[in-house]
Design a protein around this motif. Structure first.
Motif: not given
Length: 396
Positions: A60, A83, A86, A89, A112, A114, A116, A159, A350
């Motif tokens: 990350w 990242k 996957s 997530e 990504q 979002s 974590p 997301t 998302s």
């Protein structure tokens, strides 16, 4: 985007000052535009990084988008991570990655955007208080696409986007994906008993019996928050977390240091529901307290007792939320078993920017079908909710 604004990517969250971050809507209790969300607070995000839970070594690598004025003033942001996997997530794209790589493409690394290890809806397009939100949100969404192009990567994924933001991404050409969670909605209940009275008789009796059974064998429940969260308590809870995390993921995502840091920085935003038997804690669940929502996260135990998981994670969360006048309880990802306990299906969102035209078209076709399936399943589950006919809650 106007000439006066620029997007900057910051790899280390600790390089962002808490003072400037606290001016962003949703990230601080002092902001009024959006209810406080503890997961986008500086305390939570910096603790993930500093504890070694979400950093380059765990895959990350921070790529936080900062929208700044020419004077360097932070007016908008989007937390993000570069990242090469996957994991952690809760919105699954493994099939997309496999298909693209079988066709000769390179799916990883990806961006990504979002929080974590946190399947909770919350603000993503953060805007400084007092400014017009839509133009700044649009500038961040467009800036994210430019960052993808500059890096030469396959995609960006945002997301658990709130309802009020998903339209910004759609207007900018992002693909829209939906999924489903189960949330308890407080319809103004004075207490848990008043909520139970809205259920069908058979369901109401079953839940009362379940709650009694969970506390057999001399089990009692404690709510711990603020100064109650000592290092000794964190040691005990971490044992619960690692036991469950080890069985679910092979290796728990969060480090022991993470709990010490959030205990120092945001103890008043945390609720531990702990089950005690024979003078020692045997199970517990961690919740985070937002401006209007209680967010249930991890659970673990060192003794198995019938129905204790449901009591600690779901019933006690409702009790606490009602006692504090919170509007809802979000109990995490998945779990149709939550429906029988008063948690109703809610659609989550998302947004996805895919650079490759062919992959973008294929995913778009798939998502159109998936959205229809999610909607149909939500309608079906709502029909089987435990509420009496004509008294089902409606998602606001």
């Amino acid at each position: 985007m106007t000439d006066e604004l620029s997007i900057r990517v910051e790899r280390s969250f600790t390089a962002i000052s808490p003072e400037s971050w606290s001016k962003l809507s949703g990230a601080s209790k002092t902001c009024d535009t959006i209810a406080y969300n503890p997961f986008v607070s500086h305390a939570f995000l910096s603790s993930l990084e500093e504890s070694g839970s979400a950093d380059a070594e765990t895959g990350w690598l921070g790529h936080h988008l900062l929208l700044e004025t020419g004077r360097g003033e932070l007016i908008g942001a989007l937390p993000g991570y570069l990242k090469n996997h996957s994991q952690g997530e809760y919105v699954f794209d493994h099939g997309w990655a496999d298909a693209f790589e079988r066709a000769g493409g390179r799916y990883y690394p990806k961006l990504q955007c979002s929080i974590p290890f946190t399947p909770a809806t919350g603000p993503r397009l953060l805007v400084a208080e007092g400014l017009q939100r839509l133009p700044i949100q649009g500038a961040i969404a467009e800036g994210l696409k430019e960052v993808v192009r500059r890096l030469g990567i396959s995609s960006a994924h945002i997301t658990f986007v709130p309802d009020e933001e998903i339209g910004v991404f759609e207007m900018d050409g992002y693909l829209h994906r939906t999924d489903q969670q189960f949330h308890f909605i407080n319809d103004g209940y004075a207490n848990h008993e008043e909520f139970l009275e809205t259920l069908a008789s058979r369901k109401r009796k079953a839940l009362r019996k379940e709650r009694r059974a969970a506390l057999e064998n001399g089990i009692s429940i404690d709510w711990l928050t603020g100064r109650d969260l000592t290092e000794r308590i964190w040691d005990q809870f971490f044992k619960f977390y690692t036991d469950t995390g080890g069985r679910k993921w092979g290796r728990p995502y969060l480090t022991r240091k993470f709990y010490s840091l959030i205990g120092e920085r945001m103890a008043d935003d945390i609720l531990l529901v702990m089950a005690k038997r024979d003078g020692r804690y045997v199970a517990g669940a961690i919740n985070f307290i937002g401006g209007d929502t209680l967010y249930g996260r991890h659970w673990g135990c060192i003794e198995d007792h019938p129905f204790l998981h449901f009591e600690v994670c779901y019933h006690q969360a409702i009790d606490f939320a009602l006692s504090k006048g919170l509007k809802r309880v979000e109990a995490g990802a998945q779990g149709e078993h939550k429906l029988a306990r008063g948690y109703l299906p809610v659609t989550t969102h998302s947004a996805h920017y895919v650079a490759h035209a062919g992959l973008r078209r294929a995913i778009g076709d798939y998502l159109a079908r998936e959205r229809a399936d999610v909607e149909q399943m939500s309608e079906l589950l709502t029909e089987h909710s435990p509420f009496r006919k004509g008294e089902r809650l409606q998602e606001d």
